[in-house]
Design a protein around this motif. Structure first.
Motif, PDB file in Angstrom:
ATOM      1  N   ALA A  50     -33.673 -48.302 -11.838  1.00 36.03           N
ATOM      2  CA  ALA A  50     -33.102 -47.529 -13.125  1.00 36.03           C
ATOM      3  C   ALA A  50     -34.519 -46.832 -14.097  1.00 36.03           C
ATOM      4  O   ALA A  50     -34.134 -45.979 -14.763  1.00 36.03           O
ATOM      5  CB  ALA A  50     -32.766 -48.258 -13.851  1.00 36.03           C
ATOM      6  N   LYS A  51     -35.537 -46.817 -13.411  1.00 33.64           N
ATOM      7  CA  LYS A  51     -36.969 -46.320 -13.748  1.00 33.64           C
ATOM      8  C   LYS A  51     -36.896 -45.194 -12.793  1.00 33.64           C
ATOM      9  O   LYS A  51     -37.889 -44.279 -13.094  1.00 33.64           O
ATOM     10  CB  LYS A  51     -38.418 -47.044 -13.407  1.00 33.64           C
ATOM     11  N   LEU A  52     -36.503 -44.336 -11.868  1.00 33.14           N
ATOM     12  CA  LEU A  52     -36.354 -43.102 -11.271  1.00 33.14           C
ATOM     13  C   LEU A  52     -36.623 -41.627 -12.484  1.00 33.14           C
ATOM     14  O   LEU A  52     -34.936 -42.195 -12.719  1.00 33.14           O
ATOM     15  CB  LEU A  52     -35.548 -43.279 -10.425  1.00 33.14           C
ATOM     16  N   GLY A  53     -37.445 -41.694 -11.451  1.00 30.65           N
ATOM     17  CA  GLY A  53     -37.626 -39.985 -12.417  1.00 30.65           C
ATOM     18  C   GLY A  53     -37.566 -38.868 -11.953  1.00 30.65           C
ATOM     19  O   GLY A  53     -37.582 -39.141 -10.589  1.00 30.65           O
ATOM     20  N   PRO A  54     -37.867 -37.379 -11.865  1.00 35.36           N
ATOM     21  CA  PRO A  54     -37.325 -36.141 -11.599  1.00 35.36           C
ATOM     22  C   PRO A  54     -39.104 -36.333 -10.400  1.00 35.36           C
ATOM     23  O   PRO A  54     -38.466 -35.699  -9.690  1.00 35.36           O
ATOM     24  CB  PRO A  54     -37.407 -35.577 -12.530  1.00 35.36           C
ATOM     25  N   ASP A  55     -39.430 -36.807 -11.110  1.00 35.53           N
ATOM     26  CA  ASP A  55     -40.793 -36.901 -10.261  1.00 35.53           C
ATOM     27  C   ASP A  55     -40.882 -37.700  -9.202  1.00 35.53           C
ATOM     28  O   ASP A  55     -41.227 -37.259  -7.505  1.00 35.53           O
ATOM     29  CB  ASP A  55     -42.495 -36.511 -11.233  1.00 35.53           C
ATOM     30  N   GLY A  56     -40.392 -38.711  -8.957  1.00 36.57           N
ATOM     31  CA  GLY A  56     -40.581 -39.694  -9.101  1.00 36.57           C
ATOM     32  C   GLY A  56     -39.048 -39.314  -7.127  1.00 36.57           C
ATOM     33  O   GLY A  56     -39.415 -39.253  -5.940  1.00 36.57           O
ATOM     34  N   LEU A  57     -38.456 -38.599  -8.074  1.00 40.88           N
ATOM     35  CA  LEU A  57     -37.110 -38.160  -6.599  1.00 40.88           C
ATOM     36  C   LEU A  57     -38.004 -37.180  -6.105  1.00 40.88           C
ATOM     37  O   LEU A  57     -37.437 -36.738  -4.788  1.00 40.88           O
ATOM     38  CB  LEU A  57     -36.153 -38.342  -7.401  1.00 40.88           C
ATOM     39  N   ARG A  58     -38.518 -35.804  -6.564  1.00 38.40           N
ATOM     40  CA  ARG A  58     -38.863 -35.340  -5.553  1.00 38.40           C
ATOM     41  C   ARG A  58     -39.314 -35.674  -4.568  1.00 38.40           C
ATOM     42  O   ARG A  58     -39.685 -35.583  -3.846  1.00 38.40           O
ATOM     43  CB  ARG A  58     -39.360 -34.003  -6.645  1.00 38.40           C
ATOM     44  N   LEU A  59     -40.523 -36.309  -5.021  1.00 39.31           N
ATOM     45  CA  LEU A  59     -41.854 -36.833  -3.786  1.00 39.31           C
ATOM     46  C   LEU A  59     -40.982 -37.985  -3.480  1.00 39.31           C
ATOM     47  O   LEU A  59     -41.604 -37.847  -1.682  1.00 39.31           O
ATOM     48  CB  LEU A  59     -42.940 -37.471  -4.258  1.00 39.31           C
ATOM     49  N   ALA A  60     -39.610 -38.466  -3.350  1.00 39.12           N
ATOM     50  CA  ALA A  60     -39.086 -39.349  -2.453  1.00 39.12           C
ATOM     51  C   ALA A  60     -38.382 -38.768  -1.067  1.00 39.12           C
ATOM     52  O   ALA A  60     -38.504 -38.589  -0.339  1.00 39.12           O
ATOM     53  CB  ALA A  60     -38.522 -40.489  -2.972  1.00 39.12           C
ATOM     54  N   THR A  61     -37.492 -37.713  -1.960  1.00 38.36           N
ATOM     55  CA  THR A  61     -36.914 -36.723  -1.058  1.00 38.36           C
ATOM     56  C   THR A  61     -37.644 -36.141  -0.299  1.00 38.36           C
ATOM     57  O   THR A  61     -37.139 -35.679   0.996  1.00 38.36           O
ATOM     58  CB  THR A  61     -36.545 -35.557  -2.240  1.00 38.36           C
ATOM     59  N   ARG A  62     -38.951 -35.522  -0.692  1.00 39.79           N
ATOM     60  CA  ARG A  62     -39.975 -34.530   0.680  1.00 39.79           C
ATOM     61  C   ARG A  62     -40.621 -35.492   1.281  1.00 39.79           C
ATOM     62  O   ARG A  62     -40.933 -35.118   2.400  1.00 39.79           O
ATOM     63  CB  ARG A  62     -40.965 -34.026  -0.175  1.00 39.79           C
ATOM     64  N   LEU A  63     -41.030 -36.577   0.660  1.00 39.70           N
ATOM     65  CA  LEU A  63     -41.761 -37.860   2.260  1.00 39.70           C
ATOM     66  C   LEU A  63     -40.159 -38.199   2.917  1.00 39.70           C
ATOM     67  O   LEU A  63     -40.460 -38.291   4.113  1.00 39.70           O
ATOM     68  CB  LEU A  63     -42.502 -39.260   1.217  1.00 39.70           C
ATOM     69  N   ALA A  64     -38.721 -38.433   2.532  1.00 41.56           N
ATOM     70  CA  ALA A  64     -38.150 -38.859   3.116  1.00 41.56           C
ATOM     71  C   ALA A  64     -37.379 -37.375   4.475  1.00 41.56           C
ATOM     72  O   ALA A  64     -37.722 -37.598   5.083  1.00 41.56           O
ATOM     73  CB  ALA A  64     -36.374 -38.777   2.932  1.00 41.56           C
ATOM     74  N   LEU A  65     -37.688 -36.306   3.833  1.00 41.90           N
ATOM     75  CA  LEU A  65     -37.625 -35.211   4.899  1.00 41.90           C
ATOM     76  C   LEU A  65     -38.678 -35.072   5.603  1.00 41.90           C
ATOM     77  O   LEU A  65     -38.101 -34.564   7.312  1.00 41.90           O
ATOM     78  CB  LEU A  65     -37.553 -34.095   3.744  1.00 41.90           C
ATOM     79  N   VAL A  66     -39.821 -34.604   5.215  1.00 44.55           N
ATOM     80  CA  VAL A  66     -40.825 -34.930   6.546  1.00 44.55           C
ATOM     81  C   VAL A  66     -41.054 -35.952   7.511  1.00 44.55           C
ATOM     82  O   VAL A  66     -40.882 -35.732   8.806  1.00 44.55           O
ATOM     83  CB  VAL A  66     -42.414 -35.164   5.709  1.00 44.55           C
ATOM     84  N   GLU A  67     -40.119 -37.147   7.784  1.00 42.70           N
ATOM     85  CA  GLU A  67     -40.350 -38.392   8.059  1.00 42.70           C
ATOM     86  C   GLU A  67     -39.452 -38.102   9.146  1.00 42.70           C
ATOM     87  O   GLU A  67     -39.122 -38.595  10.199  1.00 42.70           O
ATOM     88  CB  GLU A  67     -40.698 -39.645   6.700  1.00 42.70           C
ATOM     89  N   LEU A  68     -38.774 -37.720   8.297  1.00 41.37           N
ATOM     90  CA  LEU A  68     -37.288 -37.391   9.396  1.00 41.37           C
ATOM     91  C   LEU A  68     -37.336 -36.692  10.043  1.00 41.37           C
ATOM     92  O   LEU A  68     -37.033 -36.399  11.170  1.00 41.37           O
ATOM     93  CB  LEU A  68     -35.937 -37.131   8.515  1.00 41.37           C
ATOM     94  N   MET A  69     -38.028 -35.541   9.624  1.00 42.30           N
ATOM     95  CA  MET A  69     -38.220 -34.093  10.956  1.00 42.30           C
ATOM     96  C   MET A  69     -39.611 -34.590  11.898  1.00 42.30           C
ATOM     97  O   MET A  69     -39.747 -34.110  13.173  1.00 42.30           O
ATOM     98  CB  MET A  69     -39.075 -32.834   9.451  1.00 42.30           C
ATOM     99  N   LEU A  70     -40.503 -35.608  11.834  1.00 48.80           N
ATOM    100  CA  LEU A  70     -40.978 -36.160  12.063  1.00 48.80           C
ATOM    101  C   LEU A  70     -40.585 -36.512  13.181  1.00 48.80           C
ATOM    102  O   LEU A  70     -40.880 -36.926  14.860  1.00 48.80           O
ATOM    103  CB  LEU A  70     -42.567 -36.386  12.033  1.00 48.80           C
ATOM    104  N   SER A  71     -39.457 -37.205  13.812  1.00 52.96           N
ATOM    105  CA  SER A  71     -38.580 -38.081  14.133  1.00 52.96           C
ATOM    106  C   SER A  71     -37.707 -37.322  14.985  1.00 52.96           C
ATOM    107  O   SER A  71     -36.814 -37.550  15.875  1.00 52.96           O
ATOM    108  CB  SER A  71     -37.983 -39.223  13.340  1.00 52.96           C
ATOM    109  N   GLY A  72     -37.809 -36.013  14.606  1.00 54.84           N
ATOM    110  CA  GLY A  72     -36.582 -35.103  15.276  1.00 54.84           C
ATOM    111  C   GLY A  72     -35.736 -34.539  14.644  1.00 54.84           C
ATOM    112  O   GLY A  72     -34.732 -33.895  15.367  1.00 54.84           O
ATOM    113  N   VAL A  73     -35.455 -34.630  13.632  1.00 57.72           N
ATOM    114  CA  VAL A  73     -34.155 -34.214  13.289  1.00 57.72           C
ATOM    115  C   VAL A  73     -34.571 -33.726  12.224  1.00 57.72           C
ATOM    116  O   VAL A  73     -35.258 -32.808  11.464  1.00 57.72           O
ATOM    117  CB  VAL A  73     -34.229 -35.677  11.597  1.00 57.72           C
TER     118      VAL A  73
END
Length: 449
Positions: free
Chosen positions: A95-118
């Motif tokens: 419930a504490k999630l805000g726009p800045d947190g979601l943006r960085l969480a999304t960026r990190l998850a996508l980079v991590e996925l891409m590095l695994s071949g996604v």
């Protein structure tokens, strides 16, 4: 400006949908345009890239995730718990999630996925505390900046604890607000064309967090707008008991009653289905995102992948949220899928099965025929792995080695004909800065125990 020449990816170890292309693959205009036989050269004049060190796979496709959960990995409030207790512990923190947190969480998850071949990922975002109304816009911006394909799952929860559901009031929205934003997101981001980089699916979270009315109205809207449907189903025995108590039926019956039993629906987990339920799902052309790592972490059970496929169910792979997996690595998830399915069945479940689930099967779950395989006319989405690490020394079958020896990081990734990972690093991303900024926001969640 002179157009660039087609690119000839020269590799004897390309895994293809059809034909002998041990001479490599030719890419032009974002697509695979030619498969080159061994000992031959392309029919087109090309620029060559020597991929003789690489095993070339179709880009992996992740069918289930919750990007925001990268902020609460291994959180002390939730470790060593099963699903309902795990959710109850984490909802107030999310419930504490805000726009800045979601943006960085999304960026990190996508980079991590891409590095695994996604090369394509679905994300199921269903937490909308006040101030996060533009969550899907943030995710679309991040995916576009990275050049990765994405299915934006407009998730929802409107059945809070006071009404008999599981989540607290702080993370739910009302029925009309949800449907209005679903229509907005579809109109802005849902691209039905071949080679689409962004698409939208409508994704009420689960039977224990949405009303029957919202499930039915979401199905109606999806049909009207040509969108797919996604939800969690068949994950735990507690979910079964909740559905019987709340709705008077088991989860698959509830799914059918709400108008969801069709070939544009794919389900996360799909563990606790009986034989007759599996037959009904297969007959309707439903898909299942198999999430082996999360299923193990939360002790949810074994997905009956072989039985599902035999019945006609489309089976893909998902990493699931990074608070119930603690990783966003689909190649690692493919290895876990092999191990867990051998425990459920036997050693005839192979590395080819799990790679098929991670590519072609996942594409079918998402309703895509333009990705998931290397073939002329398909999108040029590729994952290139090397076998240079010590873990691969002595390995004889290169493709089996990726799974059995535990490959976890791609050396190169191509999406729509463009390199997005080169020499094991994401193009245009300062990984050190991303780690620092994401970690700083995650510390706020560490304090919310």
């Amino acid at each position: 400006m002179t157009p660039s020449k087609p690119l000839w990816i020269k590799s004897p170890l390309a895994i293809l949908a059809d034909g002998d292309a041990s001479g490599g693959i030719v890419v032009s205009g974002g697509k695979v345009v030619e498969l080159v036989p061994a000992g031959r050269s392309p029919t087109l004049e090309c620029t060559a890239f020597d991929a003789s060190r690489h095993v070339v796979l179709p880009g992996l496709i992740n069918t289930h995730h919750h990007f925001y959960q990268t902020l609460t990995r291994a959180h002390p409030a939730a470790i060593n718990k099963e699903l309902f207790d795990w959710l109850t512990a984490l909802y107030p923190i999310w419930a504490k999630l805000g726009p800045d947190g979601l943006r960085l969480a999304t960026r990190l998850a996508l980079v991590e996925l891409m590095l695994s071949g996604v090369t394509c990922s679905s994300d199921h975002h269903y937490v909308f505390p006040g101030g996060l109304e533009d969550a899907l816009d943030i995710q679309a911006e991040e995916a576009t900046a990275l050049g990765i394909r994405m299915v934006l799952n407009r998730g929802s929860m409107n059945l809070s604890k006071k009404d008999g559901g599981l989540p607290p009031d702080s993370v739910v929205q009302d029925h009309d607000t949800i449907l209005a934003d679903c229509e907005r997101v579809i109109g802005k981001y849902h691209d039905r064309s071949e080679g689409a980089m962004l698409q939208v699916a409508l994704a009420p979270c689960s039977p224990f967090s949405v009303t029957r009315e919202l499930m039915r109205d979401t199905a109606t809207l999806a049909s009207k707008c040509g969108c797919a449907l996604h939800t969690h189903l068949g994950e735990t025995h507690e979910e079964d008991e909740f559905c019987v108590s709340m709705f008077g039926c088991r989860p698959v019956d509830y799914l059918e009653d709400c108008g969801w039993l069709g070939d544009k629906t794919w389900l996360a987990h799909g563990i606790h289905f009986g034989d007759d339920e599996i037959a009904r799902l297969g007959g309707a052309g439903v898909g299942v995102s198999h999430c082996p790592t999360s299923n193990a972490v939360l002790a949810s059970g074994f997905c009956r992948t072989r039985d599902l496929e035999a019945a006609g169910v489309k089976v893909g792979l998902g990493v699931d949220g990074s608070a119930s997996n603690d990783s966003s690595n689909l190649m690692e998830g493919a290895r876990h899928a092999l191990m867990l399915n051998r425990l459920r069945y036997d050693a005839t479940v192979t590395h080819l099965d799990v790679l098929r689930w991670a590519t072609e099967g996942s594409a079918r779950c998402l309703g895509r025929s333009d990705i998931g395989a290397i073939a002329a006319g398909k999108q040029a989405d590729l994952a290139l792995f090397t076998l240079d690490e010590l873990r691969f020394s002595g390995a004889h079958d290169p493709l089996a080695a990726l799974i059995l020896c535990g490959a976890h990081r791609a050396d190169r990734v191509m999406i729509a004909g463009k390199w997005t990972v080169e020499d094991g690093m994401p193009v245009g991303i300062d990984v050190g800065r991303l780690r620092h900024e994401h970690g700083a926001i995650a510390k706020l969640f560490a304090e919310a125990t």
